[in-house]
Design a protein around this motif. Structure first.
Motif, short mmCIF file in Angstrom:
data_model
loop_
_atom_site.label_atom_id
_atom_site.label_comp_id
_atom_site.label_asym_id
_atom_site.label_seq_id
_atom_site.Cartn_x
_atom_site.Cartn_y
_atom_site.Cartn_z
N TRP A 75 0.84 -1.20 0.00
CA TRP A 75 0.00 0.00 0.00
C TRP A 75 0.87 1.25 0.00
CZ3 TRP A 75 -4.70 1.25 -1.16
CH2 TRP A 75 -5.23 2.48 -0.73
N SER A 76 1.93 1.23 0.81
CA SER A 76 2.94 2.30 0.80
C SER A 76 4.30 1.62 0.93
CB SER A 76 2.75 3.28 1.96
OG SER A 76 1.50 3.93 1.87
N LYS A 77 5.27 2.13 0.19
CA LYS A 77 6.63 1.60 0.29
C LYS A 77 7.61 2.75 0.05
CE LYS A 77 6.84 0.12 -4.55
NZ LYS A 77 7.13 -1.01 -5.47
N ALA A 78 8.77 2.66 0.71
CA ALA A 78 9.74 3.74 0.60
C ALA A 78 11.15 3.20 0.83
CB ALA A 78 9.43 4.85 1.60
N PRO A 79 12.07 3.54 -0.07
CA PRO A 79 13.49 3.31 0.21
C PRO A 79 14.01 4.47 1.05
CG PRO A 79 13.23 4.13 -2.02
CD PRO A 79 11.85 4.03 -1.44
N ILE A 80 14.72 4.19 2.12
CA ILE A 80 15.18 5.22 3.05
C ILE A 80 16.66 5.45 2.84
CG2 ILE A 80 15.39 5.86 5.47
CD1 ILE A 80 13.00 4.09 6.05
N HIS A 81 16.99 6.66 2.35
CA HIS A 81 18.38 7.07 2.13
C HIS A 81 18.81 8.04 3.23
CE1 HIS A 81 18.89 5.40 -1.99
NE2 HIS A 81 17.58 5.52 -2.01
N ALA A 82 20.12 8.26 3.31
CA ALA A 82 20.67 9.20 4.29
C ALA A 82 20.61 10.62 3.73
CB ALA A 82 22.10 8.83 4.62
N ARG A 83 20.30 11.58 4.59
CA ARG A 83 20.31 13.00 4.21
C ARG A 83 21.56 13.71 4.72
NH1 ARG A 83 19.48 16.07 1.87
NH2 ARG A 83 18.05 17.66 2.56
N ILE A 220 11.11 0.02 3.61
CA ILE A 220 9.97 -0.18 4.50
C ILE A 220 8.71 -0.27 3.65
CG2 ILE A 220 9.71 2.30 4.87
CD1 ILE A 220 8.70 1.65 7.69
N ALA A 221 7.80 -1.15 4.04
CA ALA A 221 6.55 -1.35 3.29
C ALA A 221 5.39 -1.49 4.26
CB ALA A 221 6.65 -2.60 2.41
N ASP A 222 4.29 -0.84 3.90
CA ASP A 222 3.05 -0.96 4.67
C ASP A 222 2.18 -2.00 3.97
OD1 ASP A 222 0.73 -0.72 6.06
OD2 ASP A 222 0.29 1.34 5.46
N THR A 223 1.99 -3.15 4.61
CA THR A 223 1.30 -4.28 3.98
C THR A 223 -0.03 -4.61 4.62
OG1 THR A 223 2.54 -5.84 5.37
CG2 THR A 223 3.48 -5.30 3.23
#
Length: 387
Positions: A75-83, A220-223
């Motif tokens: 439903w939602s997914k995101a690759p998390i990178h460093a800022r 991270i994924a919202d399943t």
């Protein structure tokens, strides 16, 4: 003992009898050959008439189903990178971990950024002090103008210097706020509640900010719900309507079906694939469905009383286009142009060119032509009932 010669009359009778017998034999032979040729001709003519199976089209009054390949996405997914750049100090969550929105995933040690923040803070204080001094000076010179101790030009210059100093102070404050906000990214947090599906970093690893070449730190994924994407062929685009419910199955759960409801579609046909992308949502409270899964979607096709259903084996593909062969009352063939409304695999829905009362040939021979006479196979009636 003396030989007796036959008389001439007897010889004559014998010759006539022989000729008569020979004539009879020849006549019988000719008659037999004629009968054989007649039988062969009749057999050839009978064999030349093709034997066909027929059926009558049926109306698609009960509706149908359409099975299409599909894929599941979170439903939602995101690759998390460093800022921020630095070294990974520690990480708190591994793959498979359930995390909440805002939960700490990892921390980055960035001494360079710490020094930049300290420098920006000192510069901000310096500019604020300069702005206060410039404002005080401008106020004093404005009062001196009233006593005619200084010129108006000099007073205006001091006011302008005060305004410039105030602007410099505001710029320094904004730079300090930017670096302070960036410093908050030293702590990596979950953007939403979900499951960690990948961890591509470890303690002590050099982390580079905004680098396209380095992999993401986490995925991270919202399943709790999954999106089901179904590419629907253009011929079936009319089936996708608001409120549509479909059933889906996945290979890892054979024999089990899940329900999904339509949430929207692309409203445009992809020119490369000729399909309309439809999006469904499926509830996934027990995490039985996995994001990235291949799935098969079963879409209900509504009843259509305007079209008739025939097996795909009845089609004829020739230069004139898609046709079928129908029979008249005298069992003569007529080739009829048709239009395929829906292609359901082994069966077709024909919306133009056929009626339920027509008699259609199944598996028509390649040599079949307009006006040909045919005869029906014994299994024709059985096939008609099955169709």
């Amino acid at each position: 003992m003396t030989d007796r010669k036959p008389s001439g009359k007897r010889l004559l009778y014998m010759g006539v009898g022989g000729l008569t017998l020979a004539a009879l034999l020849v006549a019988n032979g000719i008659a037999a050959r004629t009968r054989h040729e007649r039988d062969v001709t009749a057999w050839t003519e009978a064999a030349a008439v093709p034997m066909v199976s027929v059926f009558q089209p049926t109306q698609n009054a009960a509706g149908d189903t359409l099975r299409l390949p599909a894929r599941l996405e979170a439903w939602s997914k995101a690759p998390i990178h460093a800022r921020v750049s630095g070294y990974l100090k520690d990480w708190k969550s591994d793959i498979g971990s359930q995390v909440q929105a805002g939960q700490v995933l990892a921390q980055i040690d960035s001494p360079d950024l710490d020094q930049q923040v300290a420098q920006a803070h000192a510069h901000m204080l310096q500019e604020q002090a300069n702005a206060r001094l410039a404002q005080t000076t401008a106020t004093r010179w404005k009062n001196l103008v009233n006593t005619h101790s200084v010129s108006q030009q000099e007073a205006d210059e001091k006011s302008s210097n005060a305004a410039a100093a105030q602007a410099n102070a505001q710029a320094a404050e904004a730079d300090f706020a930017r670096l302070s906000a960036l410093e908050a990214y030293k702590t990596i947090r979950a953007p939403f509640s979900g499951t960690i599906t990948a961890r591509n970093t470890d303690i002590g690893q050099l982390v580079k900010a905004d680098s396209d070449s380095d992999p993401e730190l986490f995925d991270i994924a919202d399943t709790h719900q999954l999106r089901l994407y179904v590419p629907v062929p253009q011929n079936y685009a009319s089936v996708i309507r608001p409120g549509l419910q479909v059933q889906l199955s996945v290979p890892e759960h054979p024999g089990k079906t899940f329900s999904a409801r339509l949430v929207g579609n692309s409203t445009a046909v992809d020119a490369r694939s000729g399909t309309l992308l439809a999006q469904f949502v499926a509830d996934n409270p027990d995490n039985a469905l996995l994001p990235g899964d291949y799935a098969e979607a079963t879409i209900p096709v509504p009843a259509d009383t305007h079209g008739v259903s025939i097996p795909a084996s009845a089609l004829i593909f020739r230069a004139k286009g898609t046709q079928v062969a129908v029979l008249d009352a005298q069992k003569h063939v007529h080739l009829r142009d048709i239009h395929i409304g829906l292609d359901l695999g082994e069966r077709l829905v024909i919306d133009q060119g056929l009626k339920p009362a027509d008699t259609v040939i199944d598996n028509p021979p390649d040599a079949l032509r307009e006006g040909d006479l045919v005869k029906l196979a014994d299994a024709g009636e059985q096939h008609a009932r099955k169709a």
